[in-house]
Design an enzyme around this catalytic site. Structure first.
Site, PDB file in Angstrom:
ATOM      1  N   GLN A   9      49.056 -49.135  70.597  1.00 45.59           N
ATOM      2  CA  GLN A   9      48.917 -50.582  70.736  1.00 45.59           C
ATOM      3  C   GLN A   9      48.576 -51.212  69.384  1.00 45.59           C
ATOM      4  OE1 GLN A   9      49.715 -52.396  73.174  1.00 45.59           O
ATOM      5  NE2 GLN A   9      49.629 -51.141  75.015  1.00 45.59           N
ATOM      6  N   GLU A  19      50.159 -59.207  77.553  1.00 49.75           N
ATOM      7  CA  GLU A  19      50.404 -58.176  78.561  1.00 49.75           C
ATOM      8  C   GLU A  19      50.038 -58.742  79.929  1.00 49.75           C
ATOM      9  OE1 GLU A  19      51.308 -54.863  78.037  1.00 49.75           O
ATOM     10  OE2 GLU A  19      51.301 -54.823  75.840  1.00 49.75           O
ATOM     11  N   ASP A  47      53.029 -47.874  81.974  1.00 51.15           N
ATOM     12  CA  ASP A  47      52.999 -48.847  80.877  1.00 51.15           C
ATOM     13  C   ASP A  47      54.308 -48.697  80.111  1.00 51.15           C
ATOM     14  OD1 ASP A  47      52.361 -50.640  78.914  1.00 51.15           O
ATOM     15  OD2 ASP A  47      50.923 -49.349  77.891  1.00 51.15           O
ATOM     16  N   CYS A 102      54.618 -55.516  79.158  1.00 45.34           N
ATOM     17  CA  CYS A 102      54.575 -56.329  77.942  1.00 45.34           C
ATOM     18  C   CYS A 102      55.612 -57.444  77.990  1.00 45.34           C
ATOM     19  CB  CYS A 102      54.788 -55.463  76.707  1.00 45.34           C
ATOM     20  SG  CYS A 102      56.352 -54.571  76.706  1.00 45.34           S
ATOM     21  N   GLU A 158      55.814 -36.907  80.749  1.00 45.01           N
ATOM     22  CA  GLU A 158      56.533 -37.471  79.604  1.00 45.01           C
ATOM     23  C   GLU A 158      57.701 -36.552  79.253  1.00 45.01           C
ATOM     24  OE1 GLU A 158      58.123 -39.379  76.626  1.00 45.01           O
ATOM     25  OE2 GLU A 158      56.458 -40.271  77.726  1.00 45.01           O
TER      26      GLU A 158
END
Length: 661
Positions: free
Chosen positions: A466, A637, A566, A594, A516
């Site tokens: 971030q 966000e 996210d 976002c 992931e």
């Protein structure tokens, strides 16, 4: 993030960073096809393409070059005129790049019409290769009158062969129609031509007004559009924007699913109770730091409005819109003084020390492309210099690296206090095309470390993190509050990237499982978990839609399973979203967006009734809150909490799926 490199790329998709895209020909699925070598005898006087990255093509800029500018700005170094900003004439021929000396497969392009209704991109590639057609690039698209695609080849012989073989060929019960196609148009040249045709008194007056404004103010308007407002006014504007979005989401959800169906499934669905919003919206959470907050910025190298070459900074607007001048960021409020100093020193280096020129994607000449600066709260600075090697020898590159090292370690650049410096050789106009290229460490450590909520995180050159560290703490605390985690909770950090959110929750829950697909991101996540002494965090490598079922099957005895996503600006892929819906014991989902407008399809699909296409029980939005990570910009966000009743407690009857779902 929804794909293999999504976490690494998300930094281009948040806040004031805008994805201007590489392609100007519309939305679709595309890629380069690695097929057997063509039998064509091309003109050997022209450079022969080794890969897509070496090919001349329309020069719209990459995500990595589009950072930090709002409203679709470009940050590449194309050399065309914006009125009153450059001495050169604008390029108005949309196909100018096809007439240069460099090879481009766009001149050997065909369109395939009447593609089957259902097919996979990989299936289309296999079909072409099986027919021994030697495709170079491929793009498949959906249209109102059916599916179609574009294919390019290495030479005219391959193109003519493809037209002959594919026209009338039956594939998956569809008879294909193959015809020649025009090259994709350069969007900036197309825009310049349009402006030239539409020039008149009004456009002249607008240009005069713009040229009268100081370049620094114009840059601030492009990069940080709310810079003229007080922070209180900015927060009010962003909160209002999120109110309007939730109202829009409510209308779209009603249209797609139907109010009756929504109320049967969820009796609490009463938008009128929340001001015509699908759920309550809490007050926006402000950033603890308003100025100089960015810990990562990417700067382009181009020509200033006054004609100074090798200027390091931000573009005044988009390449597509013809705004190509680069302005130094000395007055940008969101940058720290340390970052500005690095930019200033690097500009001094490429102007006064280096003999290499700035890269021009229109002509594909020059070398210096970008500078990325990453900082942390303890004062460490990591710099990444991006260059196109062109015809430089290895010895010349080694010499340039040594000059960079000398300049920043013992020369005039020492004042910038750069801790680590990398050189990245990028030959394509898209950073994603060069994903296999390595970052060469010139000096210093291979990473820097940032502290968030008392936890340390390793930041590699291309790792997502971030951009506002202090506001990230607010974001992660809010995620924990929305998730209502406790010591019995199991958190599924879906598409976890380097694991920041899951790790920030680990000490509050029983277990964190990160999923992931990118191996480097997994490596970083594992390192970060171990560095913080966490033993209740595990990671699974693979596509979420493939990994989630087996993971959730092993969690049947867990009473409190919470999902957290996210994703990047584009939202989650459909298959990932459906895998989440099929997790039977997943009751609560925290979605961090976002760009809510881009994720609206995700939000609606989560709420759709169970059907053959949308398996699993539907969720519904419970509450939402905006968190400001990007002061002075229009972005923030949005966190939405979705919940659903599990099978053991659900009592609502099945509802037939509307035909439009």
């Amino acid at each position: 993030m929804a794909d293999s490199s999504a976490d690494l790329n998300k930094n281009q998709d948040v806040g004031d960073e805008v994805n201007t895209g590489e392609n100007s020909s519309g939305n679709g699925v595309e890629g380069e096809v690695k097929s057997p070598a063509s039998a064509c005898q091309r003109d050997e006087t022209k450079p022969q393409p080794i890969s897509q990255s070496d090919e001349a093509k329309p020069p719209p800029i990459s995500q990595s070059e589009a950072s930090n500018v709002e409203s679709e700005p470009s940050t590449s170094t194309e050399d065309a005129e914006v009125k009153g900003e450059s001495a050169s004439e604008p390029v108005t021929d949309p196909y100018h790049y096809t007439k240069g000396e460099e090879f481009t497969s766009e001149i050997f392009k065909i369109e395939i019409k009447n593609l089957p209704r259902y097919f996979g991109f990989s299936q289309l590639k296999k079909m072409l290769v099986k027919l021994q057609l030697n495709p170079k690039k491929l793009k498949a698209m959906k249209g109102r009158n059916g599916n179609f695609g574009f294919v390019t080849f290495n030479c005219e012989e391959d193109k003519q062969k493809a037209l002959k073989v594919l026209d009338g060929y039956t594939w998956k019960k569809s008879v294909l129609n193959a015809v020649p196609a025009k090259p994709v148009a350069d969007p900036m040249a197309k825009s310049a031509l349009k402006r030239k045709q539409e020039e008149g008194p009004e456009t002249d007056a607008k240009k005069r007004k713009e040229s009268d404004m100081p370049a620094e103010h114009r840059l601030n308007d492009a990069v940080t559009s709310l810079w003229r407002q007080t922070y209180a006014e900015q927060l009010k504007s962003k909160h209002t924007s999120m109110v309007e979005f939730l109202k829009f989401l409510t209308r779209r959800t009603k249209e797609q699913i139907g109010s009756k169906t929504l109320m049967i499934r969820n009796p609490s669905w009463i938008p009128e109770k929340h001001g015509n919003m699908c759920c309550p919206l809490e007050d926006i959470k402000p950033s603890p730091v308003v100025d100089g907050y960015r810990n990562k910025c990417e700067f382009t190298i181009g020509i200033s409005p006054s004609g100074e070459e090798k200027t390091v900074g931000f573009r005044l607007g988009s390449y597509k819109g013809g705004q190509i001048s680069v302005v130094e960021p000395s007055n940008c409020l969101h940058l720290s003084n340390a970052t500005k100093n690095v930019v200033k020193c690097f500009q001094q280096y490429i102007r006064d020390v280096s003999k290499l020129s700035g890269f021009d994607p229109v002509t594909h000449h020059g070398h210096w492309r970008m500078l990325t600066v990453r900082t942390n709260s303890t004062g460490d600075i990591l710099g990444i210099v991006v260059m196109h090697p062109h015809q430089l020898t290895q010895d010349e590159i080694v010499k340039e690296k040594q000059q960079l090292s000398d300049f920043f370690q013992s020369g005039d650049g020492k004042q910038a206090a750069v801790s680590s410096l990398f050189l990245h050789q990028q030959t394509s106009s898209s950073r994603d095309d060069d994903s296999s290229q390595q970052y060469d460490l010139i000096f210093g450590q291979p990473h820097i470390t940032e502290n968030i909520l008392g936890l340390s995180f390793r930041i590699s050159p291309d790792a997502f993190f971030q951009v506002n560290s202090k506001a990230a703490e607010v974001l992660y605390k809010t995620v924990a509050e929305f998730a209502e985690v406790n010591e019995t909770s199991t958190v599924l950090d879906i598409c976890c990237g380097t694991g920041t959110i899951g790790i920030s929750l680990a000490k509050q829950v029983n277990k964190v499982i990160g999923i992931e697909v990118n191996q480097q991101a997994i490596n970083d996540a594992v390192f970060n978990a171990e560095a913080n002494g966490l033993t209740n965090v595990t990671y699974s490598r693979g596509k979420a839609e493939e990994v989630l079922p087996s993971i959730t099957n092993n969690l049947k005895d867990c009473k409190d399973v919470i999902g957290i996503v996210d994703p990047p600006r584009a939202g989650l892929a459909f298959k990932v979203l459906q895998a989440i819906r099929r997790c039977d014991n997943l009751r609560r989902l925290v979605y961090v967006s976002c760009n809510p407008h881009n994720a609206i399809v995700n939000f609606i699909d989560l709420c759709r009734p169970t059907s053959n296409k949308h398996k699993g029980l539907p969720f519904w939005p419970v509450k939402a809150v905006p968190v400001d990570l990007f002061p002075h910009t229009k972005h923030c966000e949005l966190i939405i909490l979705f919940e659903r009743e599990l099978k053991s407690t659900a009592t609502a009857p099945d509802v037939p799926t509307p035909s439009n779902s």
